[in-house]
Write a protein that holds these residues in place. Structure first.
Motif, PDB file in Angstrom:
ATOM      1  N   LYS A  42       0.817  -1.207   0.000  1.00 51.18           N
ATOM      2  CA  LYS A  42       0.000   0.000   0.000  1.00 51.18           C
ATOM      3  C   LYS A  42       0.860   1.270   0.000  1.00 51.18           C
ATOM      4  CE  LYS A  42      -3.499   2.246   2.914  1.00 51.18           C
ATOM      5  NZ  LYS A  42      -4.178   2.144   4.209  1.00 51.18           N
ATOM      6  N   TYR A  43       1.924   1.272   0.812  1.00 46.97           N
ATOM      7  CA  TYR A  43       2.653   2.526   1.024  1.00 46.97           C
ATOM      8  C   TYR A  43       4.031   2.597   0.370  1.00 46.97           C
ATOM      9  CZ  TYR A  43      -0.527   3.564   4.949  1.00 46.97           C
ATOM     10  OH  TYR A  43      -1.608   3.827   5.750  1.00 46.97           O
ATOM     11  N   CYS A  44       4.646   1.477   0.055  1.00 51.12           N
ATOM     12  CA  CYS A  44       6.068   1.516  -0.273  1.00 51.12           C
ATOM     13  C   CYS A  44       6.415   0.982  -1.650  1.00 51.12           C
ATOM     14  CB  CYS A  44       6.882   0.712   0.745  1.00 51.12           C
ATOM     15  SG  CYS A  44       6.312   0.826   2.451  1.00 51.12           S
ATOM     16  N   ALA A  45       5.724  -0.068  -2.092  1.00 53.89           N
ATOM     17  CA  ALA A  45       6.198  -0.819  -3.255  1.00 53.89           C
ATOM     18  C   ALA A  45       6.168  -0.013  -4.553  1.00 53.89           C
ATOM     19  CB  ALA A  45       5.409  -2.116  -3.396  1.00 53.89           C
ATOM     20  N   ALA A  46       5.251   0.944  -4.650  1.00 53.75           N
ATOM     21  CA  ALA A  46       5.155   1.696  -5.908  1.00 53.75           C
ATOM     22  C   ALA A  46       6.469   2.403  -6.220  1.00 53.75           C
ATOM     23  CB  ALA A  46       4.023   2.710  -5.834  1.00 53.75           C
ATOM     24  N   CYS A  47       7.076   2.988  -5.216  1.00 51.12           N
ATOM     25  CA  CYS A  47       8.378   3.649  -5.433  1.00 51.12           C
ATOM     26  C   CYS A  47       9.507   2.633  -5.396  1.00 51.12           C
ATOM     27  CB  CYS A  47       8.634   4.691  -4.352  1.00 51.12           C
ATOM     28  SG  CYS A  47       7.590   6.148  -4.509  1.00 51.12           S
ATOM     29  N   HIS A  48       9.472   1.748  -4.409  1.00 48.90           N
ATOM     30  CA  HIS A  48      10.583   0.809  -4.216  1.00 48.90           C
ATOM     31  C   HIS A  48      10.394  -0.427  -5.107  1.00 48.90           C
ATOM     32  CE1 HIS A  48      12.696   2.734  -0.811  1.00 48.90           C
ATOM     33  NE2 HIS A  48      11.515   3.270  -0.582  1.00 48.90           N
ATOM     34  N   SER A  49      10.384  -0.198  -6.421  1.00 50.37           N
ATOM     35  CA  SER A  49      10.209  -1.306  -7.364  1.00 50.37           C
ATOM     36  C   SER A  49      11.301  -1.283  -8.419  1.00 50.37           C
ATOM     37  CB  SER A  49       8.847  -1.192  -8.047  1.00 50.37           C
ATOM     38  OG  SER A  49       8.869  -0.140  -8.994  1.00 50.37           O
ATOM     39  N   GLN A  50      11.534  -2.440  -8.998  1.00 52.84           N
ATOM     40  CA  GLN A  50      12.514  -2.544 -10.092  1.00 52.84           C
ATOM     41  C   GLN A  50      12.097  -1.605 -11.217  1.00 52.84           C
ATOM     42  OE1 GLN A  50      15.123  -4.767 -10.140  1.00 52.84           O
ATOM     43  NE2 GLN A  50      14.577  -6.188  -8.497  1.00 52.84           N
ATOM     44  N   GLU A  51      10.789  -1.616 -11.470  1.00 51.74           N
ATOM     45  CA  GLU A  51      10.276  -0.833 -12.587  1.00 51.74           C
ATOM     46  C   GLU A  51      10.572   0.655 -12.406  1.00 51.74           C
ATOM     47  OE1 GLU A  51       5.988  -0.353 -14.718  1.00 51.74           O
ATOM     48  OE2 GLU A  51       6.380  -2.153 -13.530  1.00 51.74           O
ATOM     49  N   ALA A  52      10.405   1.110 -11.180  1.00 55.92           N
ATOM     50  CA  ALA A  52      10.663   2.524 -10.917  1.00 55.92           C
ATOM     51  C   ALA A  52      12.166   2.790 -10.837  1.00 55.92           C
ATOM     52  CB  ALA A  52       9.986   2.933  -9.612  1.00 55.92           C
ATOM     53  N   ASP A  53      12.980   1.730 -10.907  1.00 55.99           N
ATOM     54  CA  ASP A  53      14.439   1.855 -10.884  1.00 55.99           C
ATOM     55  C   ASP A  53      14.850   2.740  -9.701  1.00 55.99           C
ATOM     56  OD1 ASP A  53      16.987   1.460 -11.627  1.00 55.99           O
ATOM     57  OD2 ASP A  53      17.008   2.974 -13.215  1.00 55.99           O
ATOM     58  N   HIS A  54      14.422   2.303  -8.535  1.00 61.85           N
ATOM     59  CA  HIS A  54      14.481   3.179  -7.380  1.00 61.85           C
ATOM     60  C   HIS A  54      15.891   3.610  -6.975  1.00 61.85           C
ATOM     61  CE1 HIS A  54      13.676   4.689  -3.337  1.00 61.85           C
ATOM     62  NE2 HIS A  54      12.586   5.087  -3.930  1.00 61.85           N
ATOM     63  N   PRO A  55      16.076   4.928  -6.722  1.00 54.90           N
ATOM     64  CA  PRO A  55      17.417   5.448  -6.418  1.00 54.90           C
ATOM     65  C   PRO A  55      18.024   4.895  -5.133  1.00 54.90           C
ATOM     66  CG  PRO A  55      15.748   7.126  -6.010  1.00 54.90           C
ATOM     67  CD  PRO A  55      15.062   6.004  -6.705  1.00 54.90           C
TER      68      PRO A  55
END
Ligand code: HEC
Length: 127
Positions: A42-55
């Motif tokens: 709900k809170y974290c995975a959208a940013c912390h994803s491979q797809e988002a290539d998280h910094p």
């Protein structure tokens, strides 16, 4: 010095060392799959994803991801929420960077934050 001593002994006494101690202090066991992962999704995975290539380098799409390393090393130290970035980043004044999630509008409830702490202190199991 006095204060440091007090903190240290609170830390030592507070460490789980027996079944009873764990049961009474921490209540029921947190399940990664049923309790914590929905919160992460709900809170974290959208940013912390491979797809988002998280910094931050830390992904949270699977249990293995969560147990992996970000730029600041392992995010989870099983049995020690106090040393785990995954939990420390949810509290005011994190050890580096911003409080997660980095938004003024979106906040975890104290109960949700507590789930992270309990799950890590209970050994961060894939349960
Ligand atoms: C809007 C995007 C976004 C969301 C949502 C988000 N994060 Fe982050 N996260 C970041 C960014 C950007 C960084 C790197 C900067 C920093 O450390 O503050 C980061 C860094 C981190 C780090 C440090 C990893 C390392 O080793 O450097 C942790 C741990 C973390 N986030 C946990 C979480 C958790 C737990 C949640 C959900 C409660 C969450 N984040 C939600 C954007 C996000």
């Amino acid at each position: 010095m006095m204060i440091l001593g007090l903190c240290l002994s609170a830390f030592l006494i507070g460490r789980p060392n027996g079944e009873n101690d764990q049961q009474s202090k921490k209540g029921s066991e947190v399940s990664f799959a049923e309790d914590l992962f929905p919160v992460i999704k709900k809170y974290c995975a959208a940013c912390h994803s491979q797809e988002a290539d998280h910094p931050s380098g830390l992904f949270m799409e699977t249990y293995e991801d969560v147990m992996g390393e970000g730029r600041h090393g392992k995010a989870v130290i099983p049995g020690n929420a106090g040393k785990s970035n995954l939990y420390q980043k949810l509290l005011p004044a994190p050890p580096f960077g911003r409080v997660m999630p980095p938004s003024r509008r979106i906040k975890l409830t104290p109960e949700e934050i507590e789930l992270f702490r309990r799950w890590i202190d209970q050994g961060a199991k894939n349960n």
